[in-house]
Design an enzyme around this catalytic site. Structure first.
Site, short mmCIF file in Angstrom:
data_model
loop_
_atom_site.label_atom_id
_atom_site.label_comp_id
_atom_site.label_asym_id
_atom_site.label_seq_id
_atom_site.Cartn_x
_atom_site.Cartn_y
_atom_site.Cartn_z
N GLU A 44 0.83 -1.38 -0.10
CA GLU A 44 -0.09 -0.02 0.32
C GLU A 44 0.97 1.24 0.07
OE1 GLU A 44 -3.42 0.61 -0.20
OE2 GLU A 44 -2.79 2.81 -0.13
N ASP A 89 1.37 -0.02 -4.97
CA ASP A 89 0.09 0.02 -5.62
C ASP A 89 -0.30 1.46 -6.46
OD1 ASP A 89 -0.75 1.46 -3.44
OD2 ASP A 89 -2.62 0.31 -3.10
N HIS A 90 0.13 2.46 -5.53
CA HIS A 90 0.13 3.77 -6.40
C HIS A 90 0.85 4.88 -5.40
CE1 HIS A 90 -2.65 4.34 -3.06
NE2 HIS A 90 -3.39 3.24 -3.48
N HIS A 93 -1.18 3.40 4.70
CA HIS A 93 -2.38 4.08 4.02
C HIS A 93 -2.47 5.55 4.63
CE1 HIS A 93 -5.95 5.22 2.11
NE2 HIS A 93 -6.11 4.16 1.47
N THR A 100 -6.08 1.55 -5.42
CA THR A 100 -5.59 0.06 -4.90
C THR A 100 -6.43 -0.83 -5.96
OG1 THR A 100 -5.63 0.54 -2.72
CG2 THR A 100 -5.43 -1.63 -3.33
C1 GP9 Z 1 -8.99 -0.66 1.21
C2 GP9 Z 1 -7.66 -0.65 0.70
C3 GP9 Z 1 -7.14 0.97 0.46
O1 GP9 Z 1 -9.49 -2.00 1.28
O2 GP9 Z 1 -7.37 -1.42 -0.44
O3 GP9 Z 1 -7.62 1.22 -0.84
P1 GP9 Z 1 -7.09 2.71 -1.53
O4 GP9 Z 1 -7.65 3.72 -0.76
O5 GP9 Z 1 -5.55 2.91 -1.41
O6 GP9 Z 1 -7.73 2.57 -2.81
MN MN Z 2 -3.95 1.51 -2.00
#
Ligand code: GP9
Ligand code: MN
Length: 438
Positions: A38, A263-264, A204, A87
């Protein structure tokens, strides 16, 4: 309708990059373990944070060791390509070699109904894999419950399978160390070979600090979010190391291929000028080119036992993950309508579109109407002849074409008209996960 498929089929054929014999089949028959890290950006790799006393602290020592391991194919010019689906867009890219949508989340708008040729289904049909997704948040987030059915996941271990009570969780779900620790009991039950995906959450936004990651220093900028980012990333690093220790103890490690990707971005463009000084850059000189460079995320394919690993500098993106993985597993990709290419192939093309239409190549960055020289970071469009400008714009047009082809394919649900040769019998809606039984 079906006729819209023709262009896409042609594109996929032309775009196909032949496997490199040095790597093809290197991980044939192995279990696949994908770890979505993440909000981990490439600048964290090898980064050391200086504390108040001038002491240096490596933020992600374990991931760094993997990045440089002789058994890892790692990529340091690898870009995220997500849009608003964040994500979940990274999951579309990584498991379908297609793009999320220009607006909104494809999981939410199309995930319940579209036909997908996604990694779980492909690996099941081509090589008998069992598949499972692991995530310490509710299965309905990003409409994963439904979308994973369409992807062909046999199992989805969401928060219903974990003890997410009290301090165990934060806003986006179970803390990463507890998540990996509790996942092991399910992973052990899966028939091999398996394809598995673990989606972490602790690193996150807004990067909350609690006693679990209190040991790591915070940065000293005037942006609290940036200051805390390093500590939660360090916690994620420790969690991943613990998971690897388990994989080694259980014996799963040697028979697996482990893919880790960011992921980003975790720090938004708006905040980046505050980050500049930590990167040795001048905040006054920070602009669109620098923001674009910051969209790099780490990508590591770890193949225990391999000795030909290296850090590749090829410009590449998340759309390339699935073809790269399949070739390593010894599976041909030319039956599939993929937008990406095997990065380890000599034929891999270096023009990578972002979801917003910007494009990065080895030499240039196309950002809005501007063209930057990657070596100098300077805008060059005004100093080019008309002919040079036309040639460069052609690169951009070509690269962004795959975005619109992908959008056609997704929005018209065109895969329902296309059955890859290796698909004997596509089974849909065959999978029911726990909380849908209640
Ligand atoms: C939530 C997690 C976060 O289940 O995958 O998602 P994001 O906010 O990074 O898209
Ligand atoms: Mn994410």
């Amino acid at each position: 309708d079906e006729s819209n498929l023709v262009d896409i089929v042609d594109f996929a054929e032309e775009n196909h990059a032949a496997p490199n014999p040095e790597y093809f089949g290197e991980a044939e028959g192995r279990n696949v373990i994908v770890i979505a890290m993440e909000s981990v950006q490439q600048f964290l790799i090898d980064y050391e944070l200086e504390d108040e006393n001038g002491e240096m602290h490596e933020v992600m020592p374990f991931v760094n060791s993997l990045f440089h391991d002789e058994s890892s194919y790692s990529f340091d010019n690898f870009y995220h390509q997500v849009g608003q689906g964040k994500t979940s867009d990274a999951e579309i890219l990584g498991e379908n070699s297609l793009y999320g949508l220009p607006q909104g989340s494809a999981f939410q708008t199309l995930g319940s109904t579209n036909t997908f040729h996604a990694a779980p289904n492909i690996l099941k049909q081509e090589a008998g894999y069992t598949s499972a997704a692991f995530h310490g948040n509710v299965g309905s987030f990003w409409n994963r419950n439904d979308t994973y059915q369409q992807f062909g996941y046999d199992y989805f271990f969401d928060s219903a399978f974990y003890d997410v009570s009290g301090d165990n969780s934060m806003e986006y779900g179970l803390k990463d160390k507890l998540f990996f620790d509790e996942s092991v009991q399910y992973l052990e039950q899966l028939p091999q070979p398996f394809y598995s995906k673990f989606i972490t959450v602790t690193n996150h936004f807004p990067y909350p600090l609690d006693e679990q990651n209190a040991g790591f220093p915070t940065a000293q900028t005037d942006d609290e979010t940036i200051n805390q980012y390093f500590a939660t990333a360090n916690y994620a690093d420790q969690a991943i190391e613990e998971f690897f220790n388990y994989l080694k103890e259980s014996g799963l490690y040697d028979n697996s291929i482990i893919v880790l990707y960011g992921d980003h971005y975790g720090i938004s463009n708006m905040r980046n000028p505050h980050l500049a000084s930590l990167l040795g850059e001048d905040p006054e000189e920070w602009g669109d080119f620098e923001n674009t460079q910051m969209q790099k995320v780490p990508m590591i394919i770890h193949v225990p036992g391999a000795e030909n690993g290296e850090v590749s500098h090829k410009v590449s993106g998340q759309v390339d993950m699935l073809p790269t993985l399949m070739h390593l597993l010894g599976l041909e990709t030319d039956d599939y309508l993929f937008m990406g290419q095997d990065i380890l192939s000599d034929e891999h093309d270096d023009a990578i579109p972002f979801r917003n239409g910007n494009v990065v190549t080895d030499d240039y960055s196309f950002i809005g109407q501007s063209i930057y020289d990657n070596d100098t970071g300077e805008e060059i469009q005004d100093s080019l002849s008309e002919e040079e400008l036309a040639d460069l714009n052609e690169i951009k047009v070509e690269a962004t074409r795959e975005l619109s082809l992908s959008d056609d394919l997704m929005m018209m649900d065109l895969l329902r008209f296309y059955t890859p040769e290796s698909f004997s019998d596509v089974e849909r809606n065959d999978y029911i996960y726990s909380d849908q039984l209640e």
